[in-house]
Design a protein around this motif. Sequence first.
Motif, short mmCIF file in Angstrom:
data_model
loop_
_atom_site.label_atom_id
_atom_site.label_comp_id
_atom_site.label_asym_id
_atom_site.label_seq_id
_atom_site.Cartn_x
_atom_site.Cartn_y
_atom_site.Cartn_z
N PHE A 50 -0.73 -11.60 5.95
CA PHE A 50 0.25 -12.59 5.52
C PHE A 50 0.11 -13.88 6.31
O PHE A 50 0.12 -14.98 5.74
N ALA A 51 -0.05 -13.76 7.63
CA ALA A 51 -0.18 -14.96 8.47
C ALA A 51 -1.49 -15.69 8.21
O ALA A 51 -1.53 -16.92 8.17
N ILE A 52 -2.58 -14.94 8.03
CA ILE A 52 -3.88 -15.57 7.78
C ILE A 52 -3.88 -16.31 6.45
O ILE A 52 -4.36 -17.46 6.35
N LEU B 140 1.51 8.72 9.00
CA LEU B 140 2.24 7.83 9.90
C LEU B 140 1.30 6.94 10.69
O LEU B 140 1.58 5.75 10.91
N THR B 141 0.17 7.50 11.10
CA THR B 141 -0.85 6.69 11.79
C THR B 141 -1.39 5.60 10.88
O THR B 141 -1.57 4.45 11.29
N LEU B 142 -1.66 5.97 9.62
CA LEU B 142 -2.13 4.99 8.65
C LEU B 142 -1.09 3.91 8.40
O LEU B 142 -1.43 2.72 8.30
N GLU B 143 0.18 4.30 8.32
CA GLU B 143 1.24 3.32 8.10
C GLU B 143 1.39 2.37 9.28
O GLU B 143 1.72 1.20 9.11
N SER B 144 1.15 2.87 10.50
CA SER B 144 1.20 1.99 11.68
C SER B 144 0.10 0.93 11.60
O SER B 144 0.34 -0.24 11.94
N TYR C 34 7.00 -7.02 13.66
CA TYR C 34 8.15 -6.35 14.27
C TYR C 34 8.93 -5.56 13.23
O TYR C 34 9.30 -4.39 13.44
N ASN C 35 9.20 -6.17 12.08
CA ASN C 35 9.97 -5.49 11.04
C ASN C 35 9.18 -4.34 10.42
O ASN C 35 9.76 -3.30 10.07
N ASN C 36 7.87 -4.51 10.27
CA ASN C 36 7.06 -3.43 9.74
C ASN C 36 7.05 -2.22 10.67
O ASN C 36 7.17 -1.07 10.23
N VAL C 37 6.89 -2.47 11.96
CA VAL C 37 6.85 -1.37 12.93
C VAL C 37 8.23 -0.73 13.08
O VAL C 37 8.35 0.49 13.19
N MET C 38 9.28 -1.55 13.08
CA MET C 38 10.63 -1.01 13.17
C MET C 38 10.96 -0.12 11.98
O MET C 38 11.70 0.85 12.10
N MET D 22 0.56 -3.46 10.94
CA MET D 22 -0.04 -4.56 11.68
C MET D 22 -1.00 -5.37 10.81
O MET D 22 -1.05 -6.60 10.91
N ILE D 23 -1.76 -4.69 9.95
CA ILE D 23 -2.73 -5.39 9.11
C ILE D 23 -2.03 -6.30 8.11
O ILE D 23 -2.46 -7.44 7.88
N GLN D 24 -0.94 -5.83 7.50
CA GLN D 24 -0.24 -6.64 6.51
C GLN D 24 0.40 -7.87 7.14
O GLN D 24 0.44 -8.93 6.52
#
Length: 225
Positions: free
Chosen positions: A213-215, A199-203, A83-87, A207-209
Amino acid sequence: MMTNLFSVFDPTSNLMGTQANWASTMIGIAFMPFMFWVIPSRQAILWKKIVLTLHKEFNTLIGPQSAPGSTLMFISLFSLIMYNNVMGLTPYVFTSTSHLAMTLALALPLWLSFMLYGWINHTQHMFAHLVPVGTPPALMAFMVCIETVSNVIRPGTLAVRLAANMIAGHLLMTLLGNTGPTIASTLLTVLMITMVLLLTLESAVAMIQAYVFAILSTLYSSEVI
């Protein structure tokens, strides 16, 4: 005027005497009631499928010996970071995950709780984990030092990986955006296409990061169970 290249990421916006930049970190809670409608929206159905997929994957990584509901912590962690990355990709919205104050506050308590639980409840297993299987006796002392260092730097690598990946793309987009008024009009089309692709790459990176982090947090917890 910026005092340095990274000052654009500093939380300096003030609202009623408080720093308003960090408000973007938890403002998504205001939209949570939409998930409790009688007829769920398409977004709620999509998010439910994502959560179920993450639950199955995290449950597989942790193992059958995990306590029921233990994957909820990592799903919540993934949700918060994504959420914070996308925001942060929204113009004029502060990206809290690009600061070590945020990422280290997420990584350090998780790692510390895993270490305390492992050393208190599974001390013999933790000592055995310091020496990989098949290590020659002459290298055992050296491998203990290497494994200890690798365990100690885990929260730092988690925090720096997330912050560096988020700030790198934002910094590149800022530098390219600042060159717009100074370049020739014939190159503006190339610059706009480059910005859209970036911007597409950053999107995708956002999500990947969060997923990485969770994995990694899940894998670290599975080692101490």
